[in-house]
Scaffold this active site. Structure first.
Site, mmCIF file in Angstrom:
data_model
loop_
_atom_site.group_PDB
_atom_site.id
_atom_site.type_symbol
_atom_site.label_atom_id
_atom_site.label_comp_id
_atom_site.label_asym_id
_atom_site.label_seq_id
_atom_site.Cartn_x
_atom_site.Cartn_y
_atom_site.Cartn_z
ATOM 1 N N GLU A 234 5.543 2.938 16.701
ATOM 2 C CA GLU A 234 5.663 1.617 16.071
ATOM 3 C C GLU A 234 6.478 0.652 16.920
ATOM 4 O O GLU A 234 6.905 -0.396 16.436
ATOM 5 C CB GLU A 234 6.284 1.751 14.672
ATOM 6 C CG GLU A 234 5.417 2.571 13.729
ATOM 7 C CD GLU A 234 5.886 2.501 12.283
ATOM 8 O OE1 GLU A 234 6.809 1.734 11.969
ATOM 9 O OE2 GLU A 234 5.302 3.223 11.458
ATOM 10 N N LYS A 366 1.920 0.190 0.258
ATOM 11 C CA LYS A 366 0.962 0.311 1.364
ATOM 12 C C LYS A 366 -0.420 0.344 0.738
ATOM 13 O O LYS A 366 -0.799 1.351 0.117
ATOM 14 C CB LYS A 366 1.197 1.614 2.109
ATOM 15 C CG LYS A 366 2.522 1.716 2.885
ATOM 16 C CD LYS A 366 2.722 3.177 3.289
ATOM 17 C CE LYS A 366 3.749 3.342 4.390
ATOM 18 N NZ LYS A 366 4.086 4.779 4.598
HETATM 19 P P1 PGA Z 1 3.159 6.191 8.302
HETATM 20 O O1 PGA Z 1 4.669 5.756 8.474
HETATM 21 O O2 PGA Z 1 2.328 4.970 8.356
HETATM 22 O O3 PGA Z 1 2.921 7.123 9.468
HETATM 23 O O4 PGA Z 1 3.059 6.900 6.976
HETATM 24 C C1 PGA Z 1 5.235 4.657 7.829
HETATM 25 C C2 PGA Z 1 6.237 5.074 6.783
HETATM 26 O O5 PGA Z 1 6.448 6.266 6.534
HETATM 27 O O6 PGA Z 1 6.821 4.208 6.131
HETATM 28 ZN ZN ZN Z 2 8.006 5.943 4.862
#
Ligand code: PGA
Ligand code: ZN
Length: 457
Positions: A234, A366
């Site tokens: 990231e 998300k």
């Molecule tokens: P991921 O990580 O998109 O790999 O799940 C982001 C998070 O855990 O917040």
């Molecule tokens: Zn997370």
């Protein structure tokens, strides 16, 4: 025929920031308005997330998405043709019913979410509004006439509307990663995200300015130690540390080196992502060859909160450790934001369950954990009613898509997490929020530290 009815829907395979296949959907309305969106993909996924449909087999490590793309181009396109894109709730309900499973295991949440987001973009374009403003559902902001000539006036109308603020909107507090870890950095350290946020910043742009200085200072510290080895998934610096705690010490050093007062101006947020190294109440920090039970991990985190200016911890315990979450929340939740990601997977039902038990005080949102915008919004609405804070979040596998920035502002969530302060797929989001703040001018509010989750006494 209503101008916002869907005329054409098409999906294609595109590529994400890890070079993996993902789904893009493009949707055209009867008035000619077009919406397009790409779904992201996680690496440290919760087991109760909606299904990301992958093809398996030899190509691209089994990660191809041709089946999800085909589902959009055949079954979903047929079902949605003529459906009104301006009624997001009804459109998402069509997708949910068409799939017919609780976790989108038939069509794939990557197929349904691409369509759900593309529809929102098309409806916003048709209304001549930036997406965040369309999401607010502000009646006054929806006054652009629809007429047979609408298709030809859309670009001009959209441009005019996006430059004209219509009432205040709140820019989120950014949570920005400085060191990556966990599943995003080959498990070089166990903790996944070492992030900063800027409680004393006056506006979103200033929070980015301060973070830019801290990010740079952290890189310089690593370089001086001969430990600058590039960046993680990231965009955070590669975590070449001997212990997890060393990352915290280095972060405080970087905040000070950048000229800020730790805790006051720039504070620390962690995503422990504990489901990645713990289950059944047992946790193992691989870097330090240490094992804990839930209480041992809680004790370590409480000590960190005492020693470092930490204001937010995500997934401090594993997704199967609700009791541990409850104990940690009782111990620290009045002064610390405790975020449920793998624990809550953007699910309204799981938010209600956690609230009833007294676990966490903030939900991570998300959209691909659920597969439609409406279900993600329902999780936020449930959270807000129960006194939880929220953070809209990107995934570790991202693209140039900036939809989540508009969700954070349009839904008035107050916080946004998209990864670090490097790599185009991350900067596309920060820069989109900057543009919105500038266009809003004096109508831009900044969520500030008031957005953090806290349990009431
Ligand atoms: P991921 O990580 O998109 O790999 O799940 C982001 C998070 O855990 O917040
Ligand atoms: Zn997370």
């Amino acid at each position: 025929m209503s101008p916002t009815r869907i005329r054409h829907l098409h999906a294609r395979r595109v590529w994400d920031s890890r070079g993996r296949p993902t789904v893009e959907a493009e949707l055209t309305l009867h008035d000619g308005s077009v919406g397009r969106a790409i779904v992201p993909a996680g690496a440290s996924t919760g087991s109760r997330e909606a299904l990301e449909l992958r093809d398996g087999g030899a190509a691209f490590g089994g990660l191809d998405v041709q089946r999800a793309v085909q589902h959009v181009n055949t079954e979903i396109a047929a079902a949605l043709c003529g459906v009104d894109a301006s009624d997001q709730g009804a459109l998402d309900q069509c997708l949910i019913e068409l799939d017919g499973t609780p976790h989108k295991t038939r069509l794939g949440a990557n197929a349904t979410l691409a369509v759900s987001m593309a529809a929102a973009h098309a409806a916003a374009a048709s209304a001549g509004l930036p997406l965040y403003r369309h999401l607010v559902g502000d009646a006054a902001a929806r006054r652009i006439e629809t007429s047979p000539l609408h298709a030809s006036i859309v670009p001009a109308a959209a441009d005019a509307a996006s430059r004209q603020p219509r009432g205040p909107a709140t820019l989120p507090m950014p949570q920005i990663q400085i060191f990556g870890g966990g599943a995003h950095a080959g498990r070089r350290v166990d903790i996944q995200d070492f992030m900063v946020l800027c409680p004393a910043a006056a506006c979103f742009a200033q929070a980015l300015e301060w973070t830019a200085e801290v990010y740079r200072a952290a890189g310089q510290v690593m370089q001086r130690r001969g430990r600058l080895l590039g960046v993680a998934d990231e965009g955070g610096w590669w975590p070449d540390f001997d212990t997890n705690e060393q990352a915290l010490e280095t972060l405080v050093e970087a905040i000070e080196a950048a000229g800020f007062i730790p805790g006051e101006q720039v504070a620390i947020a962690l995503d422990v992502a504990a489901s990645e190294f713990g289950r059944n109440g047992r946790y193992r920090l691989g870097l330090e060859s240490r094992e804990f039970d839930s209480d041992g991990l809680i004790e370590m985190l409480l000590r960190w909160i005492e020693s470092y200016p930490i204001v937010s911890i995500e997934d401090p315990l594993a997704e199967d450790d609700l009791a541990g979450f409850v104990r940690f929340t009782q111990a620290a939740g009045r002064s610390l934001q405790i975020v449920g990601d793998d624990l809550l997977v953007s699910s309204a039902a799981l938010v209600r369950e956690a609230a009833a038990a007294g676990a966490a005080n903030c939900v991570l949102l998300k959209p691909n954990q659920r597969g439609t915008l409406t279900e993600t919004l329902q999780a936020w609405q449930a959270a807000r009613e129960l006194g939880y804070a929220g953070i809209v979040s990107a995934r570790s596998g991202e693209t140039e898509d900036t939809t989540i920035v508009h969700l954070a502002i349009g839904w008035n969530v107050g916080q946004l997490k998209v990864g670090s302060f490097a790599r185009g797929e991350r900067m596309a989001k920060w820069n989109e929020a900057l543009r919105i703040e500038e266009r809003l001018g004096h109508c831009a509010r900044f969520a500030g530290a008031a957005a953090f989750g806290r349990c009431s006494a």
